[in-house]
Design an enzyme around this catalytic site. Structure first.
Site, PDB file in Angstrom:
ATOM      1  N   GLU A 248      29.090 -30.698 -11.619  1.00  7.81           N
ATOM      2  CA  GLU A 248      28.106 -30.094 -12.761  1.00  7.81           C
ATOM      3  C   GLU A 248      26.895 -30.594 -12.776  1.00  7.81           C
ATOM      4  O   GLU A 248      26.455 -31.915 -12.822  1.00  7.81           O
ATOM      5  CB  GLU A 248      28.994 -30.656 -14.038  1.00  7.81           C
ATOM      6  CG  GLU A 248      28.796 -29.765 -15.332  1.00  7.81           C
ATOM      7  CD  GLU A 248      27.726 -30.109 -16.294  1.00  7.81           C
ATOM      8  OE1 GLU A 248      26.641 -29.235 -16.017  1.00  7.81           O
ATOM      9  OE2 GLU A 248      27.575 -31.013 -16.975  1.00  7.81           O
ATOM     10  N   CYS A 282      22.483 -31.224 -20.304  1.00 10.76           N
ATOM     11  CA  CYS A 282      22.673 -29.994 -19.604  1.00 10.76           C
ATOM     12  C   CYS A 282      23.146 -28.836 -20.170  1.00 10.76           C
ATOM     13  O   CYS A 282      22.912 -27.602 -19.854  1.00 10.76           O
ATOM     14  CB  CYS A 282      23.692 -30.227 -18.413  1.00 10.76           C
ATOM     15  SG  CYS A 282      25.338 -30.778 -19.193  1.00 10.76           S
TER      16      CYS A 282
HETATM   17  P1  NDP Z   1      20.168 -37.661 -10.422  1.00 13.57           P
HETATM   18  O1  NDP Z   1      20.977 -36.174  -9.874  1.00 13.57           O
HETATM   19  O2  NDP Z   1      19.397 -38.238  -9.584  1.00 13.57           O
HETATM   20  O3  NDP Z   1      21.398 -38.783 -10.791  1.00 13.57           O
HETATM   21  C1  NDP Z   1      22.707 -38.330 -11.081  1.00 13.57           C
HETATM   22  C2  NDP Z   1      23.583 -39.699 -10.453  1.00 13.57           C
HETATM   23  O4  NDP Z   1      23.649 -39.339  -9.015  1.00 13.57           O
HETATM   24  C3  NDP Z   1      23.190 -40.967 -10.654  1.00 13.57           C
HETATM   25  O5  NDP Z   1      24.087 -41.787 -10.930  1.00 13.57           O
HETATM   26  C4  NDP Z   1      22.484 -41.293  -9.414  1.00 13.57           C
HETATM   27  O6  NDP Z   1      22.171 -42.577  -9.277  1.00 13.57           O
HETATM   28  C5  NDP Z   1      23.097 -40.593  -8.687  1.00 13.57           C
HETATM   29  N1  NDP Z   1      22.496 -40.219  -7.252  1.00 13.57           N
HETATM   30  C6  NDP Z   1      21.095 -39.982  -6.979  1.00 13.57           C
HETATM   31  N2  NDP Z   1      21.052 -39.986  -5.700  1.00 13.57           N
HETATM   32  C7  NDP Z   1      22.268 -39.756  -5.080  1.00 13.57           C
HETATM   33  C8  NDP Z   1      22.678 -39.842  -3.755  1.00 13.57           C
HETATM   34  N3  NDP Z   1      22.066 -39.627  -2.768  1.00 13.57           N
HETATM   35  N4  NDP Z   1      24.171 -39.896  -3.499  1.00 13.57           N
HETATM   36  C9  NDP Z   1      24.915 -40.060  -4.477  1.00 13.57           C
HETATM   37  N5  NDP Z   1      24.782 -40.228  -5.529  1.00 13.57           N
HETATM   38  C10 NDP Z   1      23.222 -40.210  -6.071  1.00 13.57           C
HETATM   39  O7  NDP Z   1      19.669 -37.162 -11.722  1.00 13.57           O
HETATM   40  P2  NDP Z   1      18.612 -38.106 -12.389  1.00 13.57           P
HETATM   41  O8  NDP Z   1      19.265 -39.060 -13.388  1.00 13.57           O
HETATM   42  O9  NDP Z   1      17.529 -38.642 -11.609  1.00 13.57           O
HETATM   43  O10 NDP Z   1      17.820 -36.984 -13.444  1.00 13.57           O
HETATM   44  C11 NDP Z   1      16.903 -35.866 -13.032  1.00 13.57           C
HETATM   45  C12 NDP Z   1      17.261 -34.769 -13.163  1.00 13.57           C
HETATM   46  O11 NDP Z   1      18.641 -34.375 -13.127  1.00 13.57           O
HETATM   47  C13 NDP Z   1      17.074 -34.536 -14.881  1.00 13.57           C
HETATM   48  O12 NDP Z   1      15.571 -34.532 -15.261  1.00 13.57           O
HETATM   49  C14 NDP Z   1      17.729 -33.503 -15.231  1.00 13.57           C
HETATM   50  O13 NDP Z   1      17.132 -32.275 -14.930  1.00 13.57           O
HETATM   51  C15 NDP Z   1      18.820 -33.515 -13.993  1.00 13.57           C
HETATM   52  N6  NDP Z   1      20.294 -33.947 -14.701  1.00 13.57           N
HETATM   53  C16 NDP Z   1      21.381 -33.064 -15.134  1.00 13.57           C
HETATM   54  C17 NDP Z   1      22.466 -33.816 -15.991  1.00 13.57           C
HETATM   55  C18 NDP Z   1      23.380 -32.948 -16.284  1.00 13.57           C
HETATM   56  O14 NDP Z   1      24.246 -33.236 -17.211  1.00 13.57           O
HETATM   57  N7  NDP Z   1      23.765 -31.728 -15.699  1.00 13.57           N
HETATM   58  C19 NDP Z   1      22.504 -35.237 -15.906  1.00 13.57           C
HETATM   59  C20 NDP Z   1      21.334 -36.057 -15.599  1.00 13.57           C
HETATM   60  C21 NDP Z   1      20.078 -35.517 -14.843  1.00 13.57           C
HETATM   61  P3  NDP Z   1      20.869 -43.480  -9.969  1.00 13.57           P
HETATM   62  O15 NDP Z   1      20.199 -42.610 -10.803  1.00 13.57           O
HETATM   63  O16 NDP Z   1      21.621 -44.592 -10.524  1.00 13.57           O
HETATM   64  O17 NDP Z   1      20.102 -43.938  -8.817  1.00 13.57           O
END
Ligand code: NDP
Length: 483
Positions: A248, A282
């Site tokens: 998602e 989201c």
């Molecule tokens: P990310 O997609 O970077 O993070 C989501 C999760 O994935 C976190 O636990 C993160 O770890 C992890 N992650 C990051 N890189 C990797 C990887 N290479 N392999 C496996 N897991 C990984 O989102 P952000 O939190 O940085 O947010 C950035 C943007 O994403 C927001 O501004 C928004 O636009 C979107 N977003 C959308 C969401 C939704 O509900 N659909 C929720 C959150 C973000 P960690 O951050 O701990 O390093």
């Protein structure tokens, strides 16, 4: 010395190979704790422990699963005020929203506790005489849960609860911005009667711990919520091992405001949908597609409402909009304000930093008018308290604008016309549709997910979650003749 918080691996609380500091975004002088970052060998230990424990759990009987999940859910609901405060302190959403989120997380566990008792299969006669067929669901195996910071307890819970309910083991990598909520939930889970190693918390960055997990051939399924680029990377890694994925991701949800709708309802729905959770959802209504007959009146009331919203410390009485989650996110939001102006949009209010008695990432909710759907502020997910108004001349134009996006999570319409509401429900290209309701705000017992770049793989939540957390087995039985 701040609290030191550990990972939970193979049934033990363990220090990591390093630690990160977790700061309160409402008050950067408040260090919530130091959180362990798992090393590569610890991830391997968690994976091996999960595999062994999952075999035991799958055969442990549904009553044991029911009791464990019910107990987690009841504890979360009872402790929602305390754990909700911790969540609001580290994530920045207003206290009431933090408490509500923890309560909702409890409901996911109690819902899936009951779901353990509803795992009923199918039977059929074979086309061959004397043979019976039994079709049942079995656990998929070891599930990696990778969750974001914006709903640190609820999102993780709507993944962990069905994973455990359907007999799987879990390795959870929470977002590094919200580890305190992760440790709190893990403490509740760790007290239950679960096989050692069935549930593991591996805190660490996405680039290290997350990447290691998703590339591991020891994982059977990955449930992810986060950004589109990270989601695409995870899908690419998963396909190499033919690992099942459920993702998602972002969205660019639109609310259509029709000239036959109730204007006050439209404004209330838009304010809640656009600025709830500081716009970091989201499901946020970031595009407001408004009929020209009510456009000016709607904008006037919307701007008045946005200006009246109280920005402040997440835990302060009366706060409606807390800080954004981090300095990086705040800077990105301010960049989008500059971009919107450069693209020709008119900033009606907000969009600037707000000074508070404590140092934090505060920003005033912003409304842009005179925007078009081709501007980047209407194409890219901003994840910010920024709403963009797009004026349209007809219902058909509104629907086309709502659908003109690569995303497709939620959409909404404000109208009194049953015909328009019905047409919209059937023709909006989104996974969820809201009529006279904000685009954000969903229930826990029905499916949640989207289309396009918003989601990939089977739906989350409700009974539909079984599609992802189980695999189907078809048995053929030839009982023979009785003696
Ligand atoms: P990310 O997609 O970077 O993070 C989501 C999760 O994935 C976190 O636990 C993160 O770890 C992890 N992650 C990051 N890189 C990797 C990887 N290479 N392999 C496996 N897991 C990984 O989102 P952000 O939190 O940085 O947010 C950035 C943007 O994403 C927001 O501004 C928004 O636009 C979107 N977003 C959308 C969401 C939704 O509900 N659909 C929720 C959150 C973000 P960690 O951050 O701990 O390093």
């Amino acid at each position: 010395m701040p609290d030191q918080k550990l990972n939970y691996i193979a049934g033990e609380w363990l220090a990591g190979e390093s630690e990160i500091e977790n700061l309160n975004p409402s008050d950067l002088s408040d260090v919530i704790g130091l959180f362990a970052q798992a090393g590569a060998d610890q991830v391997e230990t968690a994976l091996d422990a999960a595999r062994a424990a999952q075999a035991e759990w799958a055969n442990a009987g549904i009553e044991r699963r029911y009791k464990a999940l019910m107990s987690i859910g009841e504890e979360l609901m009872a402790r929602a005020p305390e754990l909700g405060e911790l969540l609001a302190r580290e994530e920045g959403k207003p206290l009431a929203e933090g408490k509500g989120e923890v309560f909702r997380a409890g409901q996911f566990f109690t819902y899936y506790a009951a779901e353990t008792l509803r795992q009923i299969g199918d039977t059929a006669d074979s086309v061959r005489d004397g043979i019976e067929i039994d079709v049942r669901r079995e656990p998929v195996g070891v599930v990696a849960v990778i969750s974001p910071w914006n709903f640190p307890t609820a999102t993780a819970s709507w993944k962990i609860a069905p994973a455990l309910a359907f007999g799987n083991a879990v390795i959870w990598k929470p977002a590094n911005l919200t580890p305190a909520s992760a440790v709190a939930l893990t403490e509740v889970i760790a007290r239950q009667d679960l096989p050692k190693g069935l549930f593991n918390l591996v805190m660490g960055s996405g680039r290290s711990v997350g990447q290691r997990l998703v590339e591991s051939p020891k994982i059977d399924a990955i449930s992810f919520t986060g950004s589109v680029p990270v989601g695409k990377g995870i899908a690419t890694a998963a396909i190499g091992n033919l690992t099942k994925v459920q993702m998602e991701m972002g969205s660019k949800n639109a609310l259509a405001v029709m000239d036959d709708g109730d204007l006050d309802t439209a404004v209330a729905v838009a304010l809640g949908g656009a600025f709830g959770g500081t716009g970091q959802k989201c499901t946020a209504s970031s595009r407001l597609v408004v009929h020209e007959n009510v456009h000016d009146a709607f904008v006037e009331k919307l701007v008045a409402g946005a200006r009246a919203m109280k920005v402040g410390h997440a835990l302060a009485e009366g706060t409606q909009i807390g800080p954004v989650v981090s300095a990086v996110q705040l800077q990105e939001n301010l960049n989008y304000i500059d971009l919107g102006k450069a693209e020709g949009a008119e900033l009606q209010c907000g969009g600037d930093r707000v000074e508070q008695p404590t140092e934090g990432h505060f920003m005033a909710p912003a409304v842009f008018s005179s925007t078009t759907n081709t501007m980047r502020i209407n194409i890219e997910e901003m994840f910010a308290p920024i709403a963009c108004v797009i004026k349209v001349g007809t219902y058909d134009e509104a629907l086309a604008t709502v659908n003109d996006t690569k995303f497709g999570l939620t959409s909404g319409i404000v109208t009194r016309s049953l015909a328009r509401a019905t047409h919209f429900r059937r023709n909006a290209r989104t996974g969820c549709v809201m009529v006279n309701l904000p685009t954000a705000g969903t229930d826990y017992h029905v499916p949640f997910g989207g289309r396009g770049d918003s989601s990939y793989g089977p739906r989350e939540q409700g009974a539909y979650a079984a599609e992802f957390y189980t695999t189907v087995k078809t048995s053929y039985i030839a009982p023979g003749q009785p003696d």
